[in-house]
Design an enzyme around this catalytic site. Sequence first.
Site, PDB file in Angstrom:
ATOM      1  N   GLY A   1       0.765  -0.811   0.043  1.00  0.00           N
ATOM      2  CA  GLY A   1      -0.260   0.370  -0.327  1.00  0.00           C
ATOM      3  C   GLY A   1       0.886   1.353   0.262  1.00  0.00           C
TER       4      GLY A   1
ATOM      5  N   GLU B   1       2.405  -8.598  -1.772  1.00  0.00           N
ATOM      6  CA  GLU B   1       1.235  -9.026  -1.108  1.00  0.00           C
ATOM      7  C   GLU B   1       1.324 -10.565  -1.258  1.00  0.00           C
ATOM      8  OE1 GLU B   1       0.046  -4.661  -1.917  1.00  0.00           O
ATOM      9  OE2 GLU B   1       1.092  -6.156  -2.342  1.00  0.00           O
TER      10      GLU B   1
END
Length: 257
Positions: A108, A131
Amino acid sequence: MPELVIAEYARPGVVVLTLNRPEKLNALSKELLRQLLDRLSEAEADPSVGCVVLTGAGRAFAAGADISDMLARGVASYADPERLSVWKGIEAFKKPLIAAVNGYAMGGGLELALLCDILVASDTAKFATPEIRIGSFPGDGGTQRLPRLVGQSFAMQMVMTGMMVDAALAERKGLVSEVVAPGALMERALEIAGEIAAMSVAITPYAKRAVRAAANLPLEEGLKLEHRLTVEAFDTEDRVEGLRAFAEKRKPGFKGR
């Protein structure tokens, strides 16, 4: 409430926003994102601000999502309408936004940097979409914005492997515009921001909108938008002042309207 985003008027027309959660590598908690949107909204409403620089405290720009929150709330931590609304609000910031990437920009954190208009990086900066290593993949724009900058093949490599990308490779791939020594990072970011802030605050949002459209629109549609925005900009006082100053061989006195 702790101050998770610190705002500082660094020089005329320039605000520096510092993500201030260094003990968590500036992980993007819901509260941090909300405070970031609040500070951006203040900068957008302030007619004296022409450019914003975003950076991180400590050794990271932002290391990604708050994993503890994800564990506690599951999919709600991502699909929370308020969180998504805040993220959209950050994306909609109209004025020029520079990311001064001082360290890790991962997950993010990288997606946040991708919302910025210009990325300047320290040569110690690291970029990644890790991720996949925890059974996930970028979900805040990474799969869409990254290929537009670095190409589909390299974006696939980053997303599918979670590889760490150093600043030199990031620059070669077009992810960042400049790489500088760590001690020169903020000075260079502020130098660029100062140059932008010296321009018309009324006109730079038009330019930002036009350039950003190139990533999303077919060429013909993008040219139509560019033409429409150029015509709209002619109605501003600053556009007329710029033309008059050029004709009179003097520096324009922009008023931001």
